[in-house]
Design a protein around this motif. Structure first.
Motif, PDB file in Angstrom:
ATOM      1  N   ILE A 146     -49.729  73.337  28.002  1.00 41.76           N
ATOM      2  CA  ILE A 146     -49.395  73.280  29.625  1.00 41.76           C
ATOM      3  C   ILE A 146     -48.909  71.782  29.379  1.00 41.76           C
ATOM      4  CG2 ILE A 146     -49.788  73.859  31.878  1.00 41.76           C
ATOM      5  CD1 ILE A 146     -49.897  76.284  29.835  1.00 41.76           C
ATOM      6  N   LEU A 147     -47.698  71.479  29.986  1.00 40.59           N
ATOM      7  CA  LEU A 147     -47.114  70.277  30.064  1.00 40.59           C
ATOM      8  C   LEU A 147     -46.919  69.904  31.546  1.00 40.59           C
ATOM      9  CD1 LEU A 147     -44.722  70.210  27.250  1.00 40.59           C
ATOM     10  CD2 LEU A 147     -46.678  68.977  27.456  1.00 40.59           C
ATOM     11  N   ASP A 148     -47.172  68.711  31.817  1.00 44.43           N
ATOM     12  CA  ASP A 148     -46.820  68.317  33.312  1.00 44.43           C
ATOM     13  C   ASP A 148     -45.310  68.477  33.581  1.00 44.43           C
ATOM     14  OD1 ASP A 148     -45.564  66.100  35.402  1.00 44.43           O
ATOM     15  OD2 ASP A 148     -47.820  65.697  35.380  1.00 44.43           O
ATOM     16  N   ALA A 149     -45.139  69.013  34.678  1.00 46.73           N
ATOM     17  CA  ALA A 149     -43.668  69.509  35.084  1.00 46.73           C
ATOM     18  C   ALA A 149     -42.747  68.171  34.934  1.00 46.73           C
ATOM     19  CB  ALA A 149     -43.855  69.945  36.584  1.00 46.73           C
ATOM     20  N   ARG A 150     -43.116  67.030  35.201  1.00 42.42           N
ATOM     21  CA  ARG A 150     -42.157  65.799  35.085  1.00 42.42           C
ATOM     22  C   ARG A 150     -41.829  65.798  33.600  1.00 42.42           C
ATOM     23  NH1 ARG A 150     -46.097  62.134  38.362  1.00 42.42           N
ATOM     24  NH2 ARG A 150     -47.473  63.254  37.055  1.00 42.42           N
ATOM     25  N   VAL A 151     -42.867  65.967  32.539  1.00 43.56           N
ATOM     26  CA  VAL A 151     -42.425  65.920  31.269  1.00 43.56           C
ATOM     27  C   VAL A 151     -41.605  67.306  30.886  1.00 43.56           C
ATOM     28  CG1 VAL A 151     -43.652  66.111  28.856  1.00 43.56           C
ATOM     29  CG2 VAL A 151     -44.531  64.670  30.612  1.00 43.56           C
ATOM     30  N   GLN A 189     -48.867  63.324  27.028  1.00 40.89           N
ATOM     31  CA  GLN A 189     -48.876  64.842  27.209  1.00 40.89           C
ATOM     32  C   GLN A 189     -48.314  65.514  25.741  1.00 40.89           C
ATOM     33  OE1 GLN A 189     -48.532  67.205  30.330  1.00 40.89           O
ATOM     34  NE2 GLN A 189     -50.039  65.904  30.553  1.00 40.89           N
ATOM     35  N   THR A 190     -47.370  64.758  25.098  1.00 43.18           N
ATOM     36  CA  THR A 190     -46.779  65.349  24.038  1.00 43.18           C
ATOM     37  C   THR A 190     -47.287  64.747  22.722  1.00 43.18           C
ATOM     38  OG1 THR A 190     -45.014  63.613  23.725  1.00 43.18           O
ATOM     39  CG2 THR A 190     -44.640  65.494  25.186  1.00 43.18           C
ATOM     40  N   GLY A 191     -47.977  63.853  22.645  1.00 45.97           N
ATOM     41  CA  GLY A 191     -48.599  63.082  21.465  1.00 45.97           C
ATOM     42  C   GLY A 191     -47.655  62.316  20.818  1.00 45.97           C
ATOM     43  N   ILE A 192     -46.441  61.968  21.212  1.00 47.42           N
ATOM     44  CA  ILE A 192     -45.476  61.112  20.509  1.00 47.42           C
ATOM     45  C   ILE A 192     -44.851  60.348  21.623  1.00 47.42           C
ATOM     46  CG2 ILE A 192     -43.595  63.053  20.606  1.00 47.42           C
ATOM     47  CD1 ILE A 192     -42.898  62.192  17.694  1.00 47.42           C
ATOM     48  N   SER A 193     -44.249  59.308  20.981  1.00 56.74           N
ATOM     49  CA  SER A 193     -43.465  58.256  21.980  1.00 56.74           C
ATOM     50  C   SER A 193     -42.256  59.218  22.557  1.00 56.74           C
ATOM     51  CB  SER A 193     -43.156  57.026  21.253  1.00 56.74           C
ATOM     52  OG  SER A 193     -42.369  57.052  20.153  1.00 56.74           O
TER      53      SER A 193
END
Length: 273
Positions: A146-151, A189-193
């Motif tokens: 579940i990701l932040d809506a902005r991401v 949120q994603t674990g990567i730049s």
């Protein structure tokens, strides 16, 4: 999938979050893809050499995202599953990898080979969601992240591959955040730049065109690369092959696409060379 390409056994199913590839492995140098990878030999076995690990030989090999590795096959072709890391919850890959490497290994080898035969001989009707893809390949759906809506919104921007180049500044502006705060949120949120994520998604987008004749300079621009040099360097980094080698080895590849970024009800489209 009754076309000559799929009858020849080479096919690729692409969704926004998953890829099922069955085709030529080629002879790449080390590759470093931004997705979780599961390789299965169509015949014989596979030789995996990954950074920080001893070489191994098996019918099935698992590679985490962004790990440099090389893979060789006893047979010319291989099955490869790509799963985008930002789409599954933390720890899901590790648990799946343990199952794939356990006493259940042979079960998964046969299941993935059966999935390949299913895709070869049964027509694809309608869309396929990630849960259905996972069940076909692994017998169960991987738990989604579940990701932040902005991401989520930023990922959708990156995935459009049209219009002005997508930058961290433009995504931050849409999200209503400063650039530094957005970059922190995105990596958290994603674990990567953001930059590494965008680079992988550009290279992944090339898969949609792999069996078509293209002017490489025009294709590079269409995908979002500033020039052909950056395009070639990036593709070789991720896939271990030059773009021309990918196109040359994909002439008989049937490509099937399902879904679009931000759209869940689109029908399958086929692009067979």
């Amino acid at each position: 999938m009754g076309d000559k390409s799929s009858e020849a056994g080479q096919l690729m199913l692409i969704t926004p979050e998953r890829v099922f590839y069955a085709g030529l492995l080629g002879r790449p140098r080390q590759r470093c893809l931004g997705a979780f990878l599961v390789y299965v030999a169509i015949k014989g076995g596979l030789q995996l050499a990954a950074e920080g690990a001893a070489e191994g030989y098996s019918e099935l090999a698992v590679v985490p995202p962004n790990l440099r590795h090389s893979i060789a096959s006893d047979y010319r072709s291989v099955i490869c599953i790509l799963i985008e890391p930002e789409t599954v919850c933390d720890g899901a890959f590790e648990l799946l990898a343990k199952r794939l490497s356990s006493t259940q290994r042979q079960f998964f080898v046969e299941r993935l080979r059966a999935a390949y035969e299913q895709l070869r001989h049964q027509p694809c009707t309608g869309d396929i969601v990630s849960a259905a893809f996972d069940i076909m390949c692994f017998g169960e759906a991987l738990p989604p992240r579940i990701l932040d809506a902005r991401v989520v919104q930023a990922i959708a921007q990156i995935g459009r591959f049209s219009g002005d180049p997508v930058t961290a500044a433009s995504c931050a502006a849409v999200a209503g955040l400063s650039a530094s705060r957005f970059l922190h949120l995105f990596k958290q949120q994603t674990g990567i730049s953001f930059r590494s994520f965008r680079a992988w998604k550009r290279a992944r987008h090339l898969l949609h065109f792999a069996n078509q004749d293209h002017n490489l300079a025009h294709l590079a621009q269409e995908i979002g690369y500033p020039d052909s040099t950056h395009f070639s360097h990036s593709i070789r980094h991720f896939y271990g092959l030059k773009p021309r080698a990918i196109f040359s080895g994909s002439r008989n590849l049937a490509i099937y696409r399902s879904g679009l970024v931000g759209a869940g009800n689109s029908a399958w489209t086929q692009e067979a060379g």
